[in-house]
Design a protein around this motif. Structure first.
Motif, short mmCIF file in Angstrom:
data_model
loop_
_atom_site.label_atom_id
_atom_site.label_comp_id
_atom_site.label_asym_id
_atom_site.label_seq_id
_atom_site.Cartn_x
_atom_site.Cartn_y
_atom_site.Cartn_z
N UNK A 3 -28.63 39.74 9.01
CA UNK A 3 -27.30 39.77 9.65
C UNK A 3 -26.28 39.41 8.69
N UNK A 4 -25.11 39.88 8.95
CA UNK A 4 -23.95 39.42 8.26
C UNK A 4 -23.59 37.97 8.44
N UNK A 5 -22.83 37.27 7.47
CA UNK A 5 -22.34 35.86 7.86
C UNK A 5 -21.73 35.76 9.09
N UNK A 6 -20.59 36.77 9.20
CA UNK A 6 -19.95 36.80 10.43
C UNK A 6 -20.89 37.01 11.62
N UNK A 7 -21.84 37.69 11.86
CA UNK A 7 -22.89 37.78 13.05
C UNK A 7 -23.55 36.39 12.97
N UNK A 8 -23.92 35.71 12.05
CA UNK A 8 -24.79 34.77 12.26
C UNK A 8 -23.79 33.54 12.74
N UNK A 9 -22.66 33.64 12.14
CA UNK A 9 -21.56 32.61 12.75
C UNK A 9 -21.19 32.70 14.27
N UNK A 10 -20.96 34.04 14.53
CA UNK A 10 -20.59 34.20 15.79
C UNK A 10 -21.61 33.82 16.93
N UNK A 11 -23.07 34.27 16.34
CA UNK A 11 -24.27 33.77 17.53
C UNK A 11 -24.21 32.28 17.61
N UNK A 12 -24.03 31.67 16.66
CA UNK A 12 -24.14 30.12 16.52
C UNK A 12 -22.89 29.84 17.42
N UNK A 13 -21.66 30.22 17.30
CA UNK A 13 -20.74 29.71 18.38
C UNK A 13 -20.94 30.00 19.70
N UNK A 14 -21.37 31.05 20.11
CA UNK A 14 -21.91 31.12 21.28
C UNK A 14 -22.96 30.15 21.95
N UNK A 15 -23.91 29.85 21.08
CA UNK A 15 -24.73 28.69 21.55
C UNK A 15 -23.94 27.07 21.47
N UNK A 16 -23.06 27.10 20.81
CA UNK A 16 -22.44 25.92 20.83
C UNK A 16 -21.61 25.74 22.11
N UNK A 21 -20.88 23.09 26.46
CA UNK A 21 -19.81 23.42 27.52
C UNK A 21 -18.28 22.90 26.98
N UNK A 22 -17.95 23.06 25.74
CA UNK A 22 -16.44 23.10 25.32
C UNK A 22 -15.80 24.16 25.69
N UNK A 23 -14.60 23.93 25.67
CA UNK A 23 -13.57 25.00 26.20
C UNK A 23 -13.56 25.98 25.03
N UNK A 24 -13.57 25.72 23.78
CA UNK A 24 -13.41 26.74 22.82
C UNK A 24 -14.13 25.99 21.56
N UNK A 25 -15.07 27.20 21.13
CA UNK A 25 -15.86 27.10 19.96
C UNK A 25 -15.13 28.18 18.91
N UNK A 26 -15.03 27.68 17.71
CA UNK A 26 -14.51 28.60 16.77
C UNK A 26 -14.80 28.16 15.58
N UNK A 27 -14.54 29.07 14.41
CA UNK A 27 -15.21 28.51 13.10
C UNK A 27 -13.98 28.93 11.89
N UNK A 28 -14.18 28.35 10.87
CA UNK A 28 -13.08 28.78 9.81
C UNK A 28 -14.00 29.00 8.60
N UNK A 29 -13.71 29.97 7.99
CA UNK A 29 -14.29 30.50 6.77
C UNK A 29 -13.73 29.95 5.29
N UNK A 125 -22.43 11.74 21.06
CA UNK A 125 -23.23 11.76 20.15
C UNK A 125 -23.85 13.23 20.26
N UNK A 126 -24.51 13.33 21.46
CA UNK A 126 -25.33 14.66 21.88
C UNK A 126 -24.85 16.02 21.52
N UNK A 127 -23.28 15.99 21.98
CA UNK A 127 -22.71 17.33 21.64
C UNK A 127 -22.21 17.27 20.19
N UNK A 128 -22.04 16.19 19.38
CA UNK A 128 -21.82 16.43 18.08
C UNK A 128 -23.30 16.93 17.29
N UNK A 129 -24.53 16.31 17.92
CA UNK A 129 -25.54 16.58 17.06
C UNK A 129 -25.94 18.09 17.28
N UNK A 130 -25.56 18.65 18.57
CA UNK A 130 -25.65 20.01 18.94
C UNK A 130 -24.85 20.63 17.68
N UNK A 131 -23.75 20.61 17.40
CA UNK A 131 -22.82 21.10 16.69
C UNK A 131 -23.44 21.10 15.26
#
Length: 268
Positions: A3-16, A21-29, A125-131
């Motif tokens: 997968x591309x880096x974008x696909x990898x990151x997007x999949x990870x954000x969905x799991x986060x 249960x955060x309101x928004x998960x996002x990434x910065x390249x 800690x649980x939320x931060x550990x998941x991230x």
């Protein structure tokens, strides 16, 4: 197949978002050495934050890249732990509590993943550990994909090898599915013909049949989610198999596991 880096990151954000249960998960390249470009959003956004460039060292994401470690702030607008250059943007997006973790490959930060809430609150800690775990998973998949590409680039017979490995994986699945003992035996004979007899073969005695199935798909560059779908397993089960495989083979990466497995006659 990787997968591309974008696909990898997007999949990870969905799991986060799903797991915390955060309101928004996002990434910065990370662009160059000085900026983090915000993109890839999971959850509702007002669009203000999309495409914003964060200077390394400033804001939460820039601070995380500079320090190369995860951070959490209970209220982005009020915390003394970061600079407040981007408060207007965060306020317009109505985000308050936030956590971020860097993605570092080959000792170079390449991205930051975030989880944010609309209200000030203590992020545990649980939320931060998941991230942080998701950031490590991204690092591993990107590093493995790069290594596989480099490995393939020096292999003149890579297409043939991949076709043989794909056939090997399919044959192993067929052995599990057929009820005819004679046919199952013949398929097993073919499988054994595809694997080499080497002095390292004794290593294979510790690898289970299911672990060998997982290895076959790893050799094809499949990420854990796709392996799980192919074998009818959960992603966590695949992760467990990979942990056992790497321990048994003494491998420190997925690529090394594939190379050692081929040397041991576990893969064609």
């Amino acid at each position: 197949m990787s997968r591309t880096i974008e696909e990898i990151v997007s999949s990870s954000l969905r799991r986060v978002r799903r797991d915390t249960n955060v309101s928004l998960a996002f990434a910065g390249m990370v662009k160059g050495r000085s900026t983090v470009h915000l993109q890839h959003f999971e959850g509702e956004t007002k669009g203000v934050i999309d495409g914003v460039s964060i200077e390394v060292g400033h804001g939460l994401g820039g601070r995380v890249v500079a320090l190369r470690r995860p951070m959490v702030v209970d209220d982005y607008l009020e915390t003394p732990r970061i600079s407040h250059r981007y408060n207007d943007i965060i306020e317009q997006e109505e985000l308050r509590a936030m956590m971020a973790a860097p993605v570092i490959v080959d000792r170079v930060p390449i991205a930051v993943i975030y989880g944010a809430l609309h209200t000030p609150r203590l992020i545990g800690d649980r939320m931060l550990d998941t991230l942080a775990s998701e950031a490590r998973a991204i690092e591993q998949e990107i590093a493995s994909a790069r290594a596989l590409l480099e490995y393939d680039a020096h292999s003149p017979d890579k297409d043939l090898r991949n076709r043989v490995t794909a056939a090997f994986a399919r044959l192993r699945q067929l052995v599990e599915d057929v009820d005819d003992q004679r046919l199952s035996g013949e398929l097993t004979d073919i499988i054994e013909m595809l694997t080499a007899e080497t002095d390292a073969k004794s290593m294979s005695t510790n690898i289970t049949a299911r672990e060998q199935d997982v290895l076959a798909f790893v050799a094809l560059g499949y990420p854990n989610a796709r392996i799980a779908d192919s074998l009818g397993l959960t992603v966590n089960t695949v992760k467990g198999y990979m942990k056992g495989i790497m321990h048994k083979l003494g491998a420190s990466s997925r690529l090394e596991a594939v190379v050692l497995a081929r040397s041991a006659g576990l893969l064609p």
